[in-house]
Design a protein around this motif. Sequence first.
Motif, PDB file in Angstrom:
ATOM      1  N   ALA A 247       0.808  -1.224   0.000  1.00  0.00           N
ATOM      2  CA  ALA A 247       0.000   0.000   0.000  1.00  0.00           C
ATOM      3  C   ALA A 247       0.842   1.275   0.000  1.00  0.00           C
ATOM      4  O   ALA A 247       0.309   2.373  -0.218  1.00  0.00           O
ATOM      5  CB  ALA A 247      -0.935   0.005   1.212  1.00  0.00           C
ATOM      6  N   ILE A 248       2.146   1.158   0.227  1.00  0.00           N
ATOM      7  CA  ILE A 248       2.967   2.376   0.275  1.00  0.00           C
ATOM      8  C   ILE A 248       3.258   2.875  -1.144  1.00  0.00           C
ATOM      9  O   ILE A 248       3.120   2.140  -2.124  1.00  0.00           O
ATOM     10  CB  ILE A 248       4.294   2.136   1.027  1.00  0.00           C
ATOM     11  CG1 ILE A 248       5.169   1.136   0.265  1.00  0.00           C
ATOM     12  CG2 ILE A 248       4.033   1.655   2.441  1.00  0.00           C
ATOM     13  CD1 ILE A 248       6.546   0.938   0.887  1.00  0.00           C
ATOM     14  N   SER A 249       3.670   4.130  -1.245  1.00  0.00           N
ATOM     15  CA  SER A 249       3.934   4.727  -2.557  1.00  0.00           C
ATOM     16  C   SER A 249       5.297   4.287  -3.094  1.00  0.00           C
ATOM     17  O   SER A 249       6.141   3.781  -2.354  1.00  0.00           O
ATOM     18  CB  SER A 249       3.908   6.254  -2.450  1.00  0.00           C
ATOM     19  OG  SER A 249       5.004   6.708  -1.669  1.00  0.00           O
ATOM     20  N   LEU A 250       5.488   4.503  -4.389  1.00  0.00           N
ATOM     21  CA  LEU A 250       6.764   4.174  -5.019  1.00  0.00           C
ATOM     22  C   LEU A 250       7.894   4.986  -4.388  1.00  0.00           C
ATOM     23  O   LEU A 250       8.988   4.476  -4.174  1.00  0.00           O
ATOM     24  CB  LEU A 250       6.682   4.445  -6.523  1.00  0.00           C
ATOM     25  CG  LEU A 250       7.945   4.190  -7.344  1.00  0.00           C
ATOM     26  CD1 LEU A 250       8.364   2.729  -7.236  1.00  0.00           C
ATOM     27  CD2 LEU A 250       7.724   4.576  -8.809  1.00  0.00           C
ATOM     28  N   ALA A 251       7.604   6.264  -4.074  1.00  0.00           N
ATOM     29  CA  ALA A 251       8.622   7.123  -3.467  1.00  0.00           C
ATOM     30  C   ALA A 251       9.040   6.582  -2.097  1.00  0.00           C
ATOM     31  O   ALA A 251      10.231   6.599  -1.747  1.00  0.00           O
ATOM     32  CB  ALA A 251       8.091   8.548  -3.334  1.00  0.00           C
ATOM     33  N   GLN A 252       8.068   6.089  -1.319  1.00  0.00           N
ATOM     34  CA  GLN A 252       8.384   5.529  -0.005  1.00  0.00           C
ATOM     35  C   GLN A 252       9.245   4.273  -0.141  1.00  0.00           C
ATOM     36  O   GLN A 252      10.189   4.067   0.620  1.00  0.00           O
ATOM     37  CB  GLN A 252       7.096   5.209   0.757  1.00  0.00           C
ATOM     38  CG  GLN A 252       6.345   6.432   1.265  1.00  0.00           C
ATOM     39  CD  GLN A 252       5.021   6.048   1.916  1.00  0.00           C
ATOM     40  OE1 GLN A 252       4.140   5.465   1.270  1.00  0.00           O
ATOM     41  NE2 GLN A 252       4.886   6.376   3.194  1.00  0.00           N
TER      42      GLN A 252
END
Length: 305
Positions: A247-252
Amino acid sequence: MQRAGYAAVAAALILIAAKLSAWAYTGSVSVLTTLVDSLLDAGASLLNLLAIRHALTPADNEHRFGHGKAEGLAALAQAAFIFGSAIFLMLQAGERFSNQHIVENSSVGIGVMIFSILTTFVLTRYQHYVVKETGSVAIQADALHYVGDMIVNGVVILALVLGFYFDLPWIDPVFALAISLYILTYAWGVLKKALDMLMDRELDDGERARIENLILAHEEVLGVHDIRTRISGPDLFIQFHMELDGAISLAQSYDIAEEVDREICQIYPHAEIIVLQEPYGIEVQKTILKKKKSAEPGDETANAG
């Protein structure tokens, strides 16, 4: 690393000159073995120096993973030369068995061997310092070889003392044969190490477990698999798949990968790391999918065909 390479070549040349004089004075086949060993040292150290200079060349468009395997190629050449020289020394020792004589001017030989031990000790202290600062595999291997040389020189001193002072002419060729066998053992170690590097052998299980623990120590890393490692000269290459919360973003996920990269490089400063981020549990889903496909009707027929 290059300064350590130059120091090793210089030390080997000094010892060659000293041992050549000692052999001319004594005629000892044991001293001859150490002379040939120093010739090998000079050749090996010169090859190491050239390999280090090439291995330290930055990666370019034609060699994207660097030039580290130059060390492995140089080691193969060293091993072949060392094997041949050891066989020559064994033949010389065999000839001396049939023509035994007391070694002359033993005190000269003993003095040169003591000088050789002191010179080699200074060199190995400097090499160990360089290894501590750089982690160089090539310098470490060279240092181990020179430590072995100190032992060989000590054995030759023993041979000269026993042969001359106790009137044992057969001691000289016996010790020469023993040193030749030691050189063969060293050559095998060099050959194995070179082949491991050129064939991209994995790190041992303990190091791989250490890398895995470093990765899993990050609180947001939920799993890791497909860890692959190899050594190329001074560089260590590490690849792995890292499982994160889907569920986390690509940036994270990129930030987490960078943090893990930095933590690994604190322990392995010469590592080149390639990370593939995956959603947690995807590996289990892949396994289930493979099992389903293998159980589908017609697969057995296709396999049989």
